[in-house]
Motif scaffolding. Structure first.
Motif, PDB file in Angstrom:
ATOM      1  N   UNK A 215       0.664  -0.805   0.371  1.00  0.00           N
ATOM      2  CA  UNK A 215      -0.275   0.154  -0.290  1.00  0.00           C
ATOM      3  C   UNK A 215       0.686   1.486   0.127  1.00  0.00           C
ATOM      4  N   UNK A 216       0.245   2.442  -0.836  1.00  0.00           N
ATOM      5  CA  UNK A 216       1.040   3.579  -1.366  1.00  0.00           C
ATOM      6  C   UNK A 216       0.599   4.642  -0.920  1.00  0.00           C
ATOM      7  N   UNK A 217       0.794   5.880   0.017  1.00  0.00           N
ATOM      8  CA  UNK A 217       0.296   7.194  -0.103  1.00  0.00           C
ATOM      9  C   UNK A 217       0.530   7.948  -0.123  1.00  0.00           C
ATOM     10  N   UNK A 218       0.007   9.212  -0.307  1.00  0.00           N
ATOM     11  CA  UNK A 218       1.047  10.794  -0.391  1.00  0.00           C
ATOM     12  C   UNK A 218       0.964  11.046   0.607  1.00  0.00           C
ATOM     13  N   UNK A 219      -0.086  10.612   1.821  1.00  0.00           N
ATOM     14  CA  UNK A 219      -0.563  11.154   3.292  1.00  0.00           C
ATOM     15  C   UNK A 219       0.643  11.216   3.783  1.00  0.00           C
ATOM     16  N   UNK A 220       1.304  11.603   4.806  1.00  0.00           N
ATOM     17  CA  UNK A 220       2.377  11.600   5.397  1.00  0.00           C
ATOM     18  C   UNK A 220       1.976  10.798   6.549  1.00  0.00           C
ATOM     19  N   UNK A 221       0.863  11.240   6.967  1.00  0.00           N
ATOM     20  CA  UNK A 221       0.236   9.544   8.076  1.00  0.00           C
ATOM     21  C   UNK A 221       0.374   8.508   7.983  1.00  0.00           C
ATOM     22  N   UNK A 222      -0.054   8.392   6.515  1.00  0.00           N
ATOM     23  CA  UNK A 222       0.384   6.695   6.385  1.00  0.00           C
ATOM     24  C   UNK A 222       1.309   5.926   6.182  1.00  0.00           C
ATOM     25  N   UNK A 223       2.262   7.117   6.776  1.00  0.00           N
ATOM     26  CA  UNK A 223       4.066   6.474   6.699  1.00  0.00           C
ATOM     27  C   UNK A 223       3.995   5.978   7.829  1.00  0.00           C
TER      28      UNK A 223
END
Length: 334
Positions: A47-55
């Protein structure tokens, strides 16, 4: 842009093209739902996301999207439903050659949104603890693929702080047995699997037994445990599910709960892969339900179940309730 209309299309495309890595853009319920459907078929994605929280470092399978993370021989599946977000993602991914956009598909898209909505508004919406633990451990019991956990908690919550033996048949990669360990803090937690590599998931508070439940020796070992809860998440083959139910349910104490997962393997199209007897697991469950609901044993009998009749009769006599939920059956012992 590769446009597909169903999960079968995605799988076909992935197998045909032989991508190096598979990325699902998104970190919400729908992206996780896509990931879990692929995982069932042993196709693994990030899963990848540009949302920082998802890192968040607590979830190693969610990566922060950065330019250059995806190479020419990787594929990105857009794992969001919202059209605005989808457009923004496509704009971000213009430099990526292999992008799969999921188009209209009732089951694939609508089910995901309806299940997510049901979690918020449905009868079981207040039961969130087991769900949260399952999501944290990465078990598909908690995701949109099965969505068992809030229903399970409704029936299992009385055991939460009790001391008892809990047995799960089938360990796989240990995610669900870790979830149960956290939920039933006072219980003895035992996982049983025929695969000797599963011994690696034995930790403080989790016991792993390696063995074949088709043998009298293993049935004897389980009998000694006297489990109050049994979850069958093993091979899903009809003969294995039926034999485990017939052998283990009668050994359970009064008020015990027996769960058979992935009961959909009794139906087309997966029946072809799991149907190794002349009668399906769900047909057995139907006969047990008839006896419980109709409060009569003799009217349940038919020639088709002759070879199973003695065991079915015992379970009817011992069963207080049979509950059907999506892809799972729960039996409560008198």
């Amino acid at each position: 842009m590769i446009k597909v209309y169903s999960m079968d299309d995605i799988i076909s495309n992935i197998k045909k093209e032989c991508y190096d890595h598979i990325f699902i853009y998104g970190a919400g319920d729908y992206a996780k739902y896509v990931e879990q459907q692929l995982k069932v078929l042993e196709i693994y994605a990030f899963l990848v996301s540009s949302m920082v929280a998802c890192g968040d470092s607590e979830n190693d399978n969610i990566l922060e999207y950065k330019k250059g993370i995806i190479t020419d021989n990787d594929v990105v599946i857009i794992g969001v439903i919202n059209q605005q977000y989808k457009k923004e993602i496509i704009d971000n991914l213009k430099q990526v050659r292999n992008v799969i956009e999921i188009k209209e598909d009732y089951y694939f898209i609508d089910r995901a949104s309806k299940v997510a909505e049901g979690r918020q508004m449905g009868f079981f919406s207040d039961y969130k603890h087991l769900q949260a633990l399952g999501e944290a451990e990465g078990t598909d019991k908690a995701g949109l693929w099965h969505d068992y956990c809030n229903k399970y908690e409704f029936f299992l919550k009385e055991f939460k702080n009790k001391s008892f033996a809990f047995v799960e048949l089938g360990v796989f990669k240990g995610a669900s047995i870790r979830m149960w360990r956290k939920y039933f803090a006072q219980a003895r937690i035992i996982g049983i699997d025929i695969d000797s590599s599963c011994i690696q998931y034995a930790t403080n508070g989790i016991e792993i037994l390696i063995g074949d439940l088709g043998t009298k020796e293993m049935i004897y070992e389980v009998n000694k445990l006297q489990p109050a809860i049994i979850v069958d998440d093993a091979s899903h083959k009809w003969s294995h599910q039926i034999n485990a139910l017939f052998e283990l349910f009668p050994l359970m104490p009064h008020g015990g709960i027996y769960i058979i997962e992935d009961i959909s393997t009794s139906f087309i199209p997966t029946a072809a892969s799991y149907g190794d007897t002349d009668i399906s697991t769900y047909e057995i469950i139907e006969k047990i339900s008839e006896g419980v609901v109709g409060n009569s044993i003799k009217d349940v009998y038919s020639n088709r179940i002759e070879n199973y009749w003695d065991s079915i009769k015992v379970i009817i006599e011992q069963t207080e309730m049979v509950i059907n939920i999506s892809d799972s059956v729960i039996l409560i012992k008198r």
